[in-house]
Design an enzyme around this catalytic site. Sequence first.
Site, mmCIF file in Angstrom:
data_model
loop_
_atom_site.group_PDB
_atom_site.id
_atom_site.type_symbol
_atom_site.label_atom_id
_atom_site.label_comp_id
_atom_site.label_asym_id
_atom_site.label_seq_id
_atom_site.Cartn_x
_atom_site.Cartn_y
_atom_site.Cartn_z
ATOM 1 N N LYS A 1 0.874 -1.182 0.000
ATOM 2 C CA LYS A 1 0.000 0.000 0.000
ATOM 3 C C LYS A 1 0.911 1.232 0.000
ATOM 4 O O LYS A 1 1.992 1.212 0.626
ATOM 5 C CB LYS A 1 -0.857 -0.042 1.261
ATOM 6 C CG LYS A 1 -1.926 1.040 1.385
ATOM 7 C CD LYS A 1 -2.786 0.781 2.636
ATOM 8 C CE LYS A 1 -3.840 1.856 2.822
ATOM 9 N NZ LYS A 1 -4.652 1.642 4.035
ATOM 10 N N SER B 1 -9.613 2.028 3.431
ATOM 11 C CA SER B 1 -8.764 2.810 2.565
ATOM 12 C C SER B 1 -7.832 1.962 1.695
ATOM 13 O O SER B 1 -7.207 2.495 0.774
ATOM 14 C CB SER B 1 -7.915 3.783 3.385
ATOM 15 O OG SER B 1 -7.099 3.072 4.276
ATOM 16 N N SER C 1 -10.115 -0.715 7.509
ATOM 17 C CA SER C 1 -9.619 -0.421 6.163
ATOM 18 C C SER C 1 -8.949 -1.558 5.421
ATOM 19 O O SER C 1 -8.544 -1.375 4.271
ATOM 20 C CB SER C 1 -8.633 0.757 6.215
ATOM 21 O OG SER C 1 -9.329 1.938 6.481
#
Lengths: 468, 101
Positions: A57, A132, A156
Amino acid sequence: MANNKEMWLQKAHKTIDELHKLQPKLNAVVSFVDVEKQVDEAMDKTGPLAGMPVILKDNVLYKGVRATASSYMLDNYVATYDATVVSKFKEAGAIIVAKSSLDELGMGGSNITSFTGPVHNPYDLSRIAGGSSGGSAALVASGAVDLAIGTDTGDSIRKPAAFCGIVGFKPTYGRISRYGVIPYASSLDHVGYFTREVKLAAEALMLLSGRDDKDMTSISTPLENVVEVLDESLANKRIGIFKNVLDAIDDEDTRALFFDLMDKAKEQGATLVDISMNSNLIKTVLPTYYIIANCEATANHSNLDGVRFGTHEDGDTLEEIMTNTRTKGFGPLIRKRFVIGSYGLMDENQELLLKKAQRVRRKLVEATEKMLESVDVIVAPASSHVAPKLNDPSIDQLSDKYLVAENYMVLGNFTGYPSITIPMGMKNHLPLGINLLSKAYDEKTLLQIAFQLEKLTGLKGLKAKVEL
Amino acid sequence: MERISVKKVHQLAKQLMFSLSEQEAKDIVNEFDTLLSQLDLLNRIDTSDCEELVYPFETPTTFFREDVVDHVMDVKDVFLNAPKAENQYFVIPKVVKDNGE
């Protein structure tokens, strides 16, 4: 070893080609990473991650590679050191091929706020991947990679896992070091990841976890071998059905899939127990999270000022530089959240807002701990519905469905307890997930039960087919 | 808790070192109404008998290490991302004016 090099290099390049093909559809990649040197250094490694292409990420620092946290503020920021999780990947011989999109600075639940544009769900490109960690989720769900790092501050990892039909796992708080991970809310942030099967999630935990003196919240509690014991049956396992959540879900398909799986678990010898917490208390999860997370994020990101790193806007004074930089650098959702966070941090508001929220957090943690006294895991659908459309109209933010069913997983962040989402079924060709939460440090039981439920669903390895 | 005003929102933004458009400020004020309704839920919980919980675990974590140089960042990395740097300093406009302000 020479064979490894050629094979792994081919595999990495093939993955990168696949990612390029998917990019116009999913928009999930922020940066691609050079692999040649990594493969050279990984050649003599063995183990389940050796030679495996993986994704980070884009809030995880990999030295020499851009780390934007999907914010224009960090568009030009190049990491100057490796996150501990990157060091662990290198030790295991994994090959990092790309950095994936996220909601800006990790603050969001849809992955539509990245400055590179929204991420699309591989099952239906008109829908969100969730956030997210939507970029990582979408790419694992598409089959491009088997493993991608995410972070989980308020579900998330676990929510996008549900929306994308994959395994999303966050271990106990502090189990995986947060060193080198751009923070959102430090008391809630967890490093975790996505896979398409529980076994790989267990194997990855053995390699990525461990005490790290560079992260003061890193835990020293040893991790048992969670891989060797995965196949323990459900007989004598006590599964707590989170009644508050089920009562807030009116979607018949979601309920049917969930209870069907629970019936199968019972047939395998599990004992099902209805558990719940005070109905007024469970409704405080979202506002408690909102206050704590926004206050912490506002403080964490006060260092983004255009002076030492990141994008820079000119000005005649230092104040003008900072103001111009931060106005242009942050998206509107971030600016809104920082205003709310700042409001909570004001001296005159701290008692009524931040400290109150922190005390309610303790009540929520105590209630969760109590629920887990009589069961091995707490389970519920990870969401009441499939992934929403990208342009979904706003829902009633005061409804039980929103407050409870869509946000209860934040309990995993408040408590720091390990939690995992796995696919539980499909509705109109879109995936739905089930979430499990176990006691602190008890990843072993969590993964065992998840592994067995995965067998019952028959959805191990579920993959989306993206029309290119 | 009182309803927040557009003026207050702009003040908070100024302290946070960014500016908001008028529409943004109005949107934030409207969101505050929802937030205040949600916050009202917190007030229904009696917390008079407990302390704040700041981190998930309250196990103390302390350690000592040997007094050896470790984990050093090369100075070129320190300035790698600097928008403006000179002679190992970050360059900014003069803060203290010639008249002492």
